[in-house]
Write a protein that holds these residues in place. Sequence first.
Motif, PDB file in Angstrom:
ATOM      1  N   CYS A  82       0.798  -1.235   0.000  1.00  0.00           N
ATOM      2  CA  CYS A  82       0.000   0.000   0.000  1.00  0.00           C
ATOM      3  C   CYS A  82       0.828   1.282   0.000  1.00  0.00           C
ATOM      4  O   CYS A  82       0.538   2.205  -0.743  1.00  0.00           O
ATOM      5  N   MET A  83       1.879   1.347   0.840  1.00  0.00           N
ATOM      6  CA  MET A  83       2.664   2.580   0.845  1.00  0.00           C
ATOM      7  C   MET A  83       3.467   2.697  -0.455  1.00  0.00           C
ATOM      8  O   MET A  83       3.669   3.805  -0.963  1.00  0.00           O
ATOM      9  N   ALA A  84       3.915   1.581  -0.991  1.00  0.00           N
ATOM     10  CA  ALA A  84       4.604   1.604  -2.282  1.00  0.00           C
ATOM     11  C   ALA A  84       3.659   2.197  -3.326  1.00  0.00           C
ATOM     12  O   ALA A  84       4.045   3.042  -4.138  1.00  0.00           O
ATOM     13  N   GLN A  85       2.390   1.771  -3.282  1.00  0.00           N
ATOM     14  CA  GLN A  85       1.402   2.247  -4.241  1.00  0.00           C
ATOM     15  C   GLN A  85       1.178   3.750  -4.088  1.00  0.00           C
ATOM     16  O   GLN A  85       1.139   4.483  -5.075  1.00  0.00           O
ATOM     17  N   SER A  86       0.991   4.222  -2.850  1.00  0.00           N
ATOM     18  CA  SER A  86       0.606   5.625  -2.684  1.00  0.00           C
ATOM     19  C   SER A  86       1.796   6.567  -2.814  1.00  0.00           C
ATOM     20  O   SER A  86       1.629   7.716  -3.164  1.00  0.00           O
ATOM     21  N   ARG A  87       3.011   6.103  -2.535  1.00  0.00           N
ATOM     22  CA  ARG A  87       4.158   7.025  -2.596  1.00  0.00           C
ATOM     23  C   ARG A  87       5.038   6.843  -3.828  1.00  0.00           C
ATOM     24  O   ARG A  87       5.755   7.768  -4.220  1.00  0.00           O
ATOM     25  N   GLY A  88       5.058   5.650  -4.389  1.00  0.00           N
ATOM     26  CA  GLY A  88       5.782   5.425  -5.643  1.00  0.00           C
ATOM     27  C   GLY A  88       7.226   5.919  -5.643  1.00  0.00           C
ATOM     28  O   GLY A  88       7.989   5.658  -4.703  1.00  0.00           O
TER      29      GLY A  88
END
Length: 449
Positions: A82-88
């Motif tokens: 999830c954090m990978a997705q939102s922060r990229g």
Amino acid sequence: MPSVYIKTYGCQMNERDSEAVAAQLMAKGYTLAPSEAVADVILLNTCSVRDFAEQKALNKMVNIAAETRRNRPEAVLGFMGCMAQSRGQELIDRLPDVDLVLGTQKFHRAADYLGEILAGRRDKIVDVAAEQGSEATIREHLLNGSAKKTVTAFVSIMQGCNQYCTFCIVPYTRGEERSRGIPDIVAECRQLVSQGVKEITLLGQIVTSYGKRTISEKDGKSAFVQLLDAVQEIKGLERIRFTSPHPKGYGDDLIEAYARLPKLVESAHLPVQSGSDRVLKLMHRGYTRARYVGIIEKLRRARPEIGISTDIIVGFPGETGDDFEQTLSLAHEVEFDQAYIFKYSQRRDTPAAEMPGQVPQKVREERNKRLLEVINEIAGRKFNTFIGRQMQILVEGPSKKNPARMTGRTRCNKIVVFDGSERHRGQLMDVKITRAGSFTLYGDPAILD
Ligand code: 5AD
């Protein structure tokens, strides 16, 4: 071949995603490293639901990067979930030692991307794109990683959420609701059961919305209930659980399924979030307190033994002392078996983060403490009523706290610790409850009525 270590933050869906990635990598010849200190590839599967979870994963990566830079600069570091997705890309800008950022629709690409990075063909990879069909890519399991059989398994049935609760980041990190087909899910469940699994938990961000747009109602049954019906038919499967549902999805067809399907256990995790109608509306939950209480009443009528757990947020923007009192009164009215209490955390891009009346941290903490006392007092009282009763448990394996003892779960989702041995693993057996601790029961298989 390289070794991989995956550390998972957050919910059961994340645990499941990590398991699938680990299984995919093992199929390519990777081994699982016992710790991050010796792994060639270190992946953090992240959670964004509260700021605290993000900070924990970020701090962890800072420490890992410092250590690997010193001792083994060839180690590959990655964020996923999830954090990978939102922060990229932002994650690599901030932590330049990170090599891979893998979004929530790209778990199945982990092996390819790591292969390219390890072979030196590519330096950094960020992939957080949406991908059609990705909801059906979480399917590999790590069964029998050791010689011991696995008793319970999780099966991902859908991805994403369209509810857009104003506090929640999930629709932005997990995307639109996308569901797998019933035959595909049933085939995976059958395979698990053929390998010795006795209990399956169907997983998704909002499982009660399963198949809403792709599978039409049949005989008044929603797609989710049709799925439960199909899983009930699997021979050798003993128990069905699911998480997380949404209260608005508890139509009469689902209530009736509890009465009708013997494998569907007497347990429901029904996140209520608040006891105040005003706050529920601000949260965009789509139900009132009265509707929620009505569902609980119906469930208890269908299955008097049912265990009910919930999630509650304290300190949502605009929550007044009176609103909070209503949450306390709901806790008294429903008498939850267990409740997870969360202090409201502002999440980027969510409407609630911009709402007036943000509640000071100190007040959030006070309310958290007060509610916790009420929840614990009620749950403690409820757990004590089990003492002296005989209950069926499914034995899962050694107790984590004390591996000399075994642990199982009742149908109503209470953990029972007892003196047993490996031969009990996977058994459905009756135990007599002798003692209650906080959120644990202790049983004795030897003394039966
Ligand atoms: N702040 C605090 N708790 C939250 N949750 C979801 N978003 C937030 C937030 N912004 C809680 C909800 C949900 C659980 C998984 O996490 O209670 O049900």
